[in-house]
Design a protein around this motif. Sequence first.
Motif, PDB file in Angstrom:
ATOM      1  N   GLY A  11     -21.313 -17.239 -18.892  1.00  0.00           N
ATOM      2  CA  GLY A  11     -21.626 -15.857 -19.226  1.00  0.00           C
ATOM      3  C   GLY A  11     -20.391 -15.153 -19.731  1.00  0.00           C
ATOM      4  O   GLY A  11     -19.363 -15.777 -19.964  1.00  0.00           O
ATOM      5  N   ASN A  12     -20.498 -13.853 -19.916  1.00  0.00           N
ATOM      6  CA  ASN A  12     -19.377 -13.069 -20.421  1.00  0.00           C
ATOM      7  C   ASN A  12     -18.933 -12.058 -19.372  1.00  0.00           C
ATOM      8  O   ASN A  12     -19.767 -11.456 -18.687  1.00  0.00           O
ATOM      9  CB  ASN A  12     -19.769 -12.338 -21.702  1.00  0.00           C
ATOM     10  CG  ASN A  12     -20.092 -13.302 -22.828  1.00  0.00           C
ATOM     11  OD1 ASN A  12     -19.394 -14.288 -23.019  1.00  0.00           O
ATOM     12  ND2 ASN A  12     -21.149 -13.034 -23.564  1.00  0.00           N
ATOM     13  N   ALA A  13     -17.642 -11.867 -19.273  1.00  0.00           N
ATOM     14  CA  ALA A  13     -17.116 -10.843 -18.374  1.00  0.00           C
ATOM     15  C   ALA A  13     -17.410  -9.468 -18.965  1.00  0.00           C
ATOM     16  O   ALA A  13     -17.481  -9.304 -20.181  1.00  0.00           O
ATOM     17  CB  ALA A  13     -15.609 -11.032 -18.191  1.00  0.00           C
ATOM     18  N   GLY A  14     -17.571  -8.481 -18.109  1.00  0.00           N
ATOM     19  CA  GLY A  14     -17.785  -7.118 -18.574  1.00  0.00           C
ATOM     20  C   GLY A  14     -16.486  -6.468 -19.001  1.00  0.00           C
ATOM     21  O   GLY A  14     -15.390  -6.950 -18.696  1.00  0.00           O
ATOM     22  N   ASN A  15     -16.610  -5.364 -19.713  1.00  0.00           N
ATOM     23  CA  ASN A  15     -15.441  -4.598 -20.149  1.00  0.00           C
ATOM     24  C   ASN A  15     -14.930  -3.731 -19.004  1.00  0.00           C
ATOM     25  O   ASN A  15     -15.679  -3.358 -18.112  1.00  0.00           O
ATOM     26  CB  ASN A  15     -15.802  -3.719 -21.338  1.00  0.00           C
ATOM     27  CG  ASN A  15     -16.206  -4.532 -22.548  1.00  0.00           C
ATOM     28  OD1 ASN A  15     -15.755  -5.654 -22.732  1.00  0.00           O
ATOM     29  ND2 ASN A  15     -17.075  -3.978 -23.370  1.00  0.00           N
ATOM     30  N   ILE A  16     -13.642  -3.400 -19.059  1.00  0.00           N
ATOM     31  CA  ILE A  16     -13.029  -2.483 -18.103  1.00  0.00           C
ATOM     32  C   ILE A  16     -12.482  -1.308 -18.900  1.00  0.00           C
ATOM     33  O   ILE A  16     -11.661  -1.491 -19.804  1.00  0.00           O
ATOM     34  CB  ILE A  16     -11.902  -3.163 -17.302  1.00  0.00           C
ATOM     35  CG1 ILE A  16     -12.455  -4.313 -16.456  1.00  0.00           C
ATOM     36  CG2 ILE A  16     -11.177  -2.136 -16.434  1.00  0.00           C
ATOM     37  CD1 ILE A  16     -11.393  -5.124 -15.738  1.00  0.00           C
ATOM     38  N   ASN A  17     -12.939  -0.091 -18.570  1.00  0.00           N
ATOM     39  CA  ASN A  17     -12.465   1.134 -19.223  1.00  0.00           C
ATOM     40  C   ASN A  17     -11.883   2.057 -18.164  1.00  0.00           C
ATOM     41  O   ASN A  17     -12.559   2.379 -17.182  1.00  0.00           O
ATOM     42  CB  ASN A  17     -13.606   1.849 -19.946  1.00  0.00           C
ATOM     43  CG  ASN A  17     -14.183   1.012 -21.061  1.00  0.00           C
ATOM     44  OD1 ASN A  17     -13.456   0.422 -21.837  1.00  0.00           O
ATOM     45  ND2 ASN A  17     -15.495   0.954 -21.135  1.00  0.00           N
ATOM     46  N   VAL A  35     -11.706 -15.310 -18.093  1.00  0.00           N
ATOM     47  CA  VAL A  35     -12.713 -16.365 -18.071  1.00  0.00           C
ATOM     48  C   VAL A  35     -12.164 -17.534 -17.262  1.00  0.00           C
ATOM     49  O   VAL A  35     -11.110 -18.077 -17.580  1.00  0.00           O
ATOM     50  CB  VAL A  35     -13.042 -16.864 -19.496  1.00  0.00           C
ATOM     51  CG1 VAL A  35     -14.046 -17.995 -19.461  1.00  0.00           C
ATOM     52  CG2 VAL A  35     -13.531 -15.734 -20.366  1.00  0.00           C
ATOM     53  N   PHE A  36     -12.883 -17.907 -16.197  1.00  0.00           N
ATOM     54  CA  PHE A  36     -12.517 -19.081 -15.399  1.00  0.00           C
ATOM     55  C   PHE A  36     -13.549 -20.191 -15.586  1.00  0.00           C
ATOM     56  O   PHE A  36     -13.318 -21.326 -15.203  1.00  0.00           O
ATOM     57  CB  PHE A  36     -12.395 -18.712 -13.922  1.00  0.00           C
ATOM     58  CG  PHE A  36     -11.292 -17.734 -13.659  1.00  0.00           C
ATOM     59  CD1 PHE A  36      -9.993 -18.167 -13.449  1.00  0.00           C
ATOM     60  CD2 PHE A  36     -11.542 -16.369 -13.650  1.00  0.00           C
ATOM     61  CE1 PHE A  36      -8.967 -17.267 -13.221  1.00  0.00           C
ATOM     62  CE2 PHE A  36     -10.523 -15.458 -13.430  1.00  0.00           C
ATOM     63  CZ  PHE A  36      -9.229 -15.904 -13.210  1.00  0.00           C
ATOM     64  N   GLY A  37     -14.713 -19.856 -16.156  1.00  0.00           N
ATOM     65  CA  GLY A  37     -15.780 -20.817 -16.413  1.00  0.00           C
ATOM     66  C   GLY A  37     -16.017 -20.967 -17.901  1.00  0.00           C
ATOM     67  O   GLY A  37     -15.102 -21.337 -18.638  1.00  0.00           O
ATOM     68  N   GLN A  38     -17.233 -20.627 -18.353  1.00  0.00           N
ATOM     69  CA  GLN A  38     -17.558 -20.726 -19.772  1.00  0.00           C
ATOM     70  C   GLN A  38     -18.128 -19.388 -20.242  1.00  0.00           C
ATOM     71  O   GLN A  38     -19.116 -18.893 -19.684  1.00  0.00           O
ATOM     72  CB  GLN A  38     -18.580 -21.833 -20.007  1.00  0.00           C
ATOM     73  CG  GLN A  38     -18.918 -22.046 -21.459  1.00  0.00           C
ATOM     74  CD  GLN A  38     -19.866 -23.224 -21.661  1.00  0.00           C
ATOM     75  OE1 GLN A  38     -20.037 -24.050 -20.769  1.00  0.00           O
ATOM     76  NE2 GLN A  38     -20.468 -23.293 -22.815  1.00  0.00           N
ATOM     77  N   GLY A  39     -17.491 -18.792 -21.240  1.00  0.00           N
ATOM     78  CA  GLY A  39     -17.910 -17.492 -21.759  1.00  0.00           C
ATOM     79  C   GLY A  39     -16.713 -16.756 -22.310  1.00  0.00           C
ATOM     80  O   GLY A  39     -15.665 -17.347 -22.539  1.00  0.00           O
ATOM     81  N   ASN A  40     -16.860 -15.470 -22.507  1.00  0.00           N
ATOM     82  CA  ASN A  40     -15.787 -14.668 -23.083  1.00  0.00           C
ATOM     83  C   ASN A  40     -15.275 -13.649 -22.079  1.00  0.00           C
ATOM     84  O   ASN A  40     -16.047 -13.093 -21.293  1.00  0.00           O
ATOM     85  CB  ASN A  40     -16.270 -13.956 -24.346  1.00  0.00           C
ATOM     86  CG  ASN A  40     -16.639 -14.942 -25.439  1.00  0.00           C
ATOM     87  OD1 ASN A  40     -15.924 -15.912 -25.665  1.00  0.00           O
ATOM     88  ND2 ASN A  40     -17.749 -14.711 -26.107  1.00  0.00           N
ATOM     89  N   ALA A  67     -11.159 -23.516 -18.475  1.00  0.00           N
ATOM     90  CA  ALA A  67     -12.208 -22.616 -18.975  1.00  0.00           C
ATOM     91  C   ALA A  67     -12.385 -22.783 -20.482  1.00  0.00           C
ATOM     92  O   ALA A  67     -11.495 -23.256 -21.183  1.00  0.00           O
ATOM     93  CB  ALA A  67     -11.856 -21.175 -18.659  1.00  0.00           C
ATOM     94  N   VAL A  68     -13.571 -22.366 -20.966  1.00  0.00           N
ATOM     95  CA  VAL A  68     -13.872 -22.406 -22.396  1.00  0.00           C
ATOM     96  C   VAL A  68     -14.412 -21.039 -22.796  1.00  0.00           C
ATOM     97  O   VAL A  68     -15.388 -20.554 -22.213  1.00  0.00           O
ATOM     98  CB  VAL A  68     -14.926 -23.492 -22.725  1.00  0.00           C
ATOM     99  CG1 VAL A  68     -15.279 -23.469 -24.197  1.00  0.00           C
ATOM    100  CG2 VAL A  68     -14.412 -24.870 -22.307  1.00  0.00           C
ATOM    101  N   GLY A  69     -13.785 -20.411 -23.776  1.00  0.00           N
ATOM    102  CA  GLY A  69     -14.225 -19.110 -24.267  1.00  0.00           C
ATOM    103  C   GLY A  69     -13.073 -18.375 -24.916  1.00  0.00           C
ATOM    104  O   GLY A  69     -11.994 -18.932 -25.097  1.00  0.00           O
ATOM    105  N   ASP A  70     -13.299 -17.144 -25.281  1.00  0.00           N
ATOM    106  CA  ASP A  70     -12.266 -16.321 -25.903  1.00  0.00           C
ATOM    107  C   ASP A  70     -11.892 -15.182 -24.968  1.00  0.00           C
ATOM    108  O   ASP A  70     -12.753 -14.611 -24.277  1.00  0.00           O
ATOM    109  CB  ASP A  70     -12.758 -15.735 -27.230  1.00  0.00           C
ATOM    110  CG  ASP A  70     -12.953 -16.808 -28.292  1.00  0.00           C
ATOM    111  OD1 ASP A  70     -12.225 -17.827 -28.256  1.00  0.00           O
ATOM    112  OD2 ASP A  70     -13.813 -16.629 -29.170  1.00  0.00           O
ATOM    113  N   GLY A  71     -10.615 -14.842 -24.951  1.00  0.00           N
ATOM    114  CA  GLY A  71     -10.150 -13.702 -24.172  1.00  0.00           C
ATOM    115  C   GLY A  71     -10.520 -12.409 -24.857  1.00  0.00           C
ATOM    116  O   GLY A  71     -10.699 -12.359 -26.080  1.00  0.00           O
TER     117      GLY A  71
END
Length: 179
Positions: A11-17, A35-40, A67-71
């Motif tokens: 999945g994808n991590a949420g944004n922090i504002n 990302v520690f798993g798979q996602g962004n 992990a696999v994804g983009d920061g």
Amino acid sequence: MTSFVAQEAIGNAGNINIETDNFSLTNGAQVNASVFGQGNGGNILIDVRDNIELTGSNIFSQVASGAVGDGGTITVNTTNLSLLDGSQITAGVFGTGNAGTVTINAADNITFQGIGSDGFASGILNNVAASGVGNAGNIDVTTANLNLVDGGTISSSVIGEGNGGQIKINASNAIVAFC
């Protein structure tokens, strides 16, 4: 404050504002959207009207080892920014993916000063680590005065596989660097 994709999760991590007048992190506190798993990783946006000071603390959006994804991107808007005693703003790749862009806008002063007890320098790092495969993101810094003191650094590097990002510094008044 954390928002991340856990190890073995997809999945994808949420944004922090964050929006406030003054912002301080001390003693290992962190803002983390990795990302520690798979996602962004999530994007981090910090809007502070006056001063941001980090002492021995970090703001990061990374692709962790394995992990696999983009920061995500990290954007900081403030009047004065101080990173002290090994504090860092970091977008890095330790797994597989691309690091996000780091953008810092500080109207008056930026100071990166000192080395932490872990041996890491204060500053902005956007890197691909030895275990990483991907591209480091760009670093864009705009301020009146930039001070890199006692090991303070701005770095985009590749130790693993990939390409480094571009570093753009616009300091309208002065850049001071000394050990």
